[in-house]
Design a protein around this motif. Structure first.
Motif, PDB file in Angstrom:
ATOM      1  N   VAL A 103       0.835  -1.203   0.000  1.00 46.90           N
ATOM      2  CA  VAL A 103       0.000   0.000   0.000  1.00 46.90           C
ATOM      3  C   VAL A 103       0.868   1.250   0.000  1.00 46.90           C
ATOM      4  CG1 VAL A 103      -1.633   1.353   1.395  1.00 46.90           C
ATOM      5  CG2 VAL A 103      -1.990  -1.113   1.079  1.00 46.90           C
ATOM      6  N   HIS A 104       1.921   1.232   0.808  1.00 42.08           N
ATOM      7  CA  HIS A 104       2.832   2.382   0.878  1.00 42.08           C
ATOM      8  C   HIS A 104       3.582   2.569  -0.438  1.00 42.08           C
ATOM      9  CE1 HIS A 104       5.553   5.306   2.656  1.00 42.08           C
ATOM     10  NE2 HIS A 104       6.567   4.618   2.162  1.00 42.08           N
ATOM     11  N   ALA A 105       4.087   1.469  -0.999  1.00 45.63           N
ATOM     12  CA  ALA A 105       4.872   1.562  -2.236  1.00 45.63           C
ATOM     13  C   ALA A 105       4.027   2.054  -3.406  1.00 45.63           C
ATOM     14  CB  ALA A 105       5.487   0.202  -2.561  1.00 45.63           C
ATOM     15  N   GLN A 106       2.766   1.627  -3.448  1.00 47.93           N
ATOM     16  CA  GLN A 106       1.875   2.007  -4.550  1.00 47.93           C
ATOM     17  C   GLN A 106       1.142   3.325  -4.286  1.00 47.93           C
ATOM     18  OE1 GLN A 106       1.584   0.296  -7.487  1.00 47.93           O
ATOM     19  NE2 GLN A 106       3.245  -1.025  -6.720  1.00 47.93           N
ATOM     20  N   GLN A 107       1.365   3.883  -3.105  1.00 42.68           N
ATOM     21  CA  GLN A 107       0.733   5.148  -2.709  1.00 42.68           C
ATOM     22  C   GLN A 107      -0.793   5.071  -2.836  1.00 42.68           C
ATOM     23  OE1 GLN A 107       2.869   7.988  -5.222  1.00 42.68           O
ATOM     24  NE2 GLN A 107       4.294   8.389  -3.536  1.00 42.68           N
ATOM     25  N   LEU A 108      -1.346   4.011  -2.260  1.00 43.41           N
ATOM     26  CA  LEU A 108      -2.797   3.795  -2.328  1.00 43.41           C
ATOM     27  C   LEU A 108      -3.457   4.516  -1.150  1.00 43.41           C
ATOM     28  CD1 LEU A 108      -2.917  -0.006  -3.271  1.00 43.41           C
ATOM     29  CD2 LEU A 108      -3.100   1.981  -4.776  1.00 43.41           C
ATOM     30  N   ASP A 109      -3.817   5.766  -1.370  1.00 43.45           N
ATOM     31  CA  ASP A 109      -4.416   6.535  -0.273  1.00 43.45           C
ATOM     32  C   ASP A 109      -5.874   6.175  -0.041  1.00 43.45           C
ATOM     33  OD1 ASP A 109      -5.531   7.641  -2.524  1.00 43.45           O
ATOM     34  OD2 ASP A 109      -4.803   9.686  -2.162  1.00 43.45           O
ATOM     35  N   ASN A 110      -6.435   5.255  -0.833  1.00 40.17           N
ATOM     36  CA  ASN A 110      -7.814   4.809  -0.620  1.00 40.17           C
ATOM     37  C   ASN A 110      -7.875   3.436   0.063  1.00 40.17           C
ATOM     38  OD1 ASN A 110      -6.801   3.417  -2.834  1.00 40.17           O
ATOM     39  ND2 ASN A 110      -8.759   3.382  -3.932  1.00 40.17           N
ATOM     40  N   VAL A 111      -6.749   2.957   0.589  1.00 42.42           N
ATOM     41  CA  VAL A 111      -6.699   1.697   1.336  1.00 42.42           C
ATOM     42  C   VAL A 111      -6.205   1.995   2.753  1.00 42.42           C
ATOM     43  CG1 VAL A 111      -5.685  -0.603   1.512  1.00 42.42           C
ATOM     44  CG2 VAL A 111      -6.270   0.340  -0.739  1.00 42.42           C
ATOM     45  N   HIS A 112      -6.978   1.535   3.744  1.00 45.91           N
ATOM     46  CA  HIS A 112      -6.676   1.850   5.137  1.00 45.91           C
ATOM     47  C   HIS A 112      -6.616   0.562   5.953  1.00 45.91           C
ATOM     48  CE1 HIS A 112      -7.838   5.924   3.892  1.00 45.91           C
ATOM     49  NE2 HIS A 112      -8.913   5.348   3.352  1.00 45.91           N
ATOM     50  N   LEU A 113      -5.477   0.284   6.561  1.00 43.08           N
ATOM     51  CA  LEU A 113      -5.305  -0.903   7.403  1.00 43.08           C
ATOM     52  C   LEU A 113      -5.556  -0.515   8.862  1.00 43.08           C
ATOM     53  CD1 LEU A 113      -3.562  -1.498   4.733  1.00 43.08           C
ATOM     54  CD2 LEU A 113      -2.452  -3.224   6.145  1.00 43.08           C
ATOM     55  N   LEU A 114      -6.583  -1.082   9.448  1.00 44.96           N
ATOM     56  CA  LEU A 114      -6.994  -0.724  10.802  1.00 44.96           C
ATOM     57  C   LEU A 114      -6.445  -1.674  11.854  1.00 44.96           C
ATOM     58  CD1 LEU A 114     -10.724   0.223  10.113  1.00 44.96           C
ATOM     59  CD2 LEU A 114      -8.676   1.634   9.901  1.00 44.96           C
ATOM     60  N   GLY A 115      -5.776  -2.763  11.415  1.00 44.86           N
ATOM     61  CA  GLY A 115      -5.246  -3.730  12.359  1.00 44.86           C
ATOM     62  C   GLY A 115      -6.326  -4.639  12.916  1.00 44.86           C
ATOM     63  N   GLU A 116      -5.918  -5.514  13.820  1.00 47.32           N
ATOM     64  CA  GLU A 116      -6.876  -6.432  14.430  1.00 47.32           C
ATOM     65  C   GLU A 116      -7.707  -5.692  15.475  1.00 47.32           C
ATOM     66  OE1 GLU A 116      -6.620 -10.174  17.445  1.00 47.32           O
ATOM     67  OE2 GLU A 116      -5.480 -10.389  15.576  1.00 47.32           O
ATOM     68  N   ILE A 117      -9.024  -5.838  15.382  1.00 49.63           N
ATOM     69  CA  ILE A 117      -9.940  -5.237  16.353  1.00 49.63           C
ATOM     70  C   ILE A 117     -10.783  -6.371  16.923  1.00 49.63           C
ATOM     71  CG2 ILE A 117     -11.813  -3.600  16.745  1.00 49.63           C
ATOM     72  CD1 ILE A 117     -10.814  -2.040  14.296  1.00 49.63           C
ATOM     73  N   LYS A 118     -10.541  -6.729  18.183  1.00 45.84           N
ATOM     74  CA  LYS A 118     -11.272  -7.833  18.796  1.00 45.84           C
ATOM     75  C   LYS A 118     -12.746  -7.479  18.920  1.00 45.84           C
ATOM     76  CE  LYS A 118      -7.457  -9.953  21.324  1.00 45.84           C
ATOM     77  NZ  LYS A 118      -6.974 -10.452  22.631  1.00 45.84           N
ATOM     78  N   SER A 119     -13.599  -8.469  18.601  1.00 46.82           N
ATOM     79  CA  SER A 119     -15.054  -8.286  18.676  1.00 46.82           C
ATOM     80  C   SER A 119     -15.476  -7.064  17.872  1.00 46.82           C
ATOM     81  CB  SER A 119     -15.515  -8.165  20.134  1.00 46.82           C
ATOM     82  OG  SER A 119     -15.161  -9.320  20.865  1.00 46.82           O
TER      83      SER A 119
END
Length: 354
Positions: free
Chosen positions: A235-251
């Motif tokens: 995502v960083h290399a391709q500069q995809l500003d429309n992709v957001h990684l929120l990480g693991e969110i329990k429940s």
């Protein structure tokens, strides 16, 4: 009044996952009528969420091994000591240990297949693994298939006799979330959500790559796993500003903040995360694998695992959002709402307890 004999739910790992959510909710519907027990590897997400509903638990990391005679012996003893009349097994290792131990202890057993890995991921060992599954099916009492597609695989490819098979499509409690908006966000950018592990068989790589060509939509990824850093670097290399990684969110319970749900995968039984999204009124874009076609209201949102086809489905959803969204909630309530369908499970459990 609770039935004297109990039910033991067996699953290999206590981590966050679809099979663990299934066990958690089955325990919830059973705990009002039966003495319910849990066996898994160690304390974790599942043990935390059922703590007030179970009569006891057996935690033993040896369940993660496929060759522990010590664990098998301990499990059989636990079943006898607690007057357990039915063992409900989930995941491969649990399915093996649980059915053998139940036989040793004189209890009935069920194996819940959340997707036939012996077929989908067995490779050169598929013949041997399917033979083992046939033997274990004969040893146990019933095999629950969570989708019609998995029922056909069990019968036609694994070779399990139909008198052992039961089709009970995955049902869940509706998530406590505000229904998705009637139309995409005011700025016209469709907010897409995917909740999954960053690991096989999920194809987060294909989904993220597809977003390169869909600049008027936003993708939010919830989950962790060994592939997360690789996706983050891409995502960083391709500069995809429309992709957001929120990480693991329990429940995770934020489905109402998004417009649609996407899951790209090489294999599935009947995806629990997709059902959760449906219960919040979200249209689904899913890979055309396993039982996915059984929960997608409009089959034009089923995709082949290619960047081009994923992009096609996203654009179709953008152009006809209200049409795709309208029937989702009622379709879920009729077919997959555990509040409506719990007696199907309880009736099966009652029929097997001796």
């Amino acid at each position: 009044m609770k039935i004297k004999q109990g039910i033991l739910f067996l699953i290999t790992k206590s981590e966050v996952g679809g099979a663990q959510k299934y066990v958690r909710e089955q325990i919830a519907i059973c705990s009002k009528e039966f003495e319910v027990y849990l066996s898994t590897n160690e304390p974790g997400w599942l043990t935390e969420h059922v703590a007030g509903e179970i009569a006891g638990q057996l935690l033993d990391k040896r369940i993660e091994s496929r060759t522990s005679i010590g664990y098998l012996t301990r499990l059989a003893k636990y079943i006898k000591e607690h007057g357990i009349g039915l063992v409900v097994t989930n995941s491969a290792n649990a399915g093996m240990y649980g059915r053998i131990a139940a036989k040793m202890a004189g209890a009935a057993s069920i194996y819940v297949s959340h997707g036939w890995s012996s077929v989908y991921n067995g490779g050169k060992l598929a013949f041997l693994l399917n033979r083992i599954e046939r033997y274990l099916a004969r040893l146990g009492d019933k095999v629950i298939c969570v989708s019609a597609g998995d029922y056909e695989v069990a019968r036609d490819k694994v070779g399990i006799a139909e008198d052992k098979l039961v089709l009970l499509k995955n049902c869940i409690f509706p998530v406590n979330a505000t229904a998705a908006a009637d139309r995409p966000a005011a700025n016209g950018r469709l907010k897409l959500l995917s909740v999954a592990r960053f690991a096989h068989p999920k194809r987060m790589d294909l989904l993220v790559a597809a977003m390169k060509g869909v600049t008027d939509a936003e993708l939010y990824l919830v989950g962790g796993g060994k592939g997360e850093e690789e996706i983050r670097s891409y995502v960083h290399a391709q500069q995809l500003d429309n992709v957001h990684l929120l990480g693991e969110i329990k429940s995770f319970n934020g489905f109402g903040d998004y417009d649609a749900f996407v899951l790209i995968s090489e294999s599935e039984g009947l995806p629990m995360s997709g059902l959760e999204a449906m219960s919040a009124g979200m249209p689904l874009i899913l890979s055309n694998v396993g039982g996915c076609k059984e929960i997608v209201v409009n089959e034009s949102l089923l995709v082949n695992n290619t960047v081009e086809d994923i992009q096609r489905a996203i654009r179709a959803l953008q152009h006809n959002y209200v049409q795709y969204k309208m029937p989702v909630k009622s379709f879920f309530d009729i077919n997959f709402n555990l509040l409506v369908n719990q007696d199907k499970y309880l009736g099966l459990y009652r029929s097997l307890i001796k």
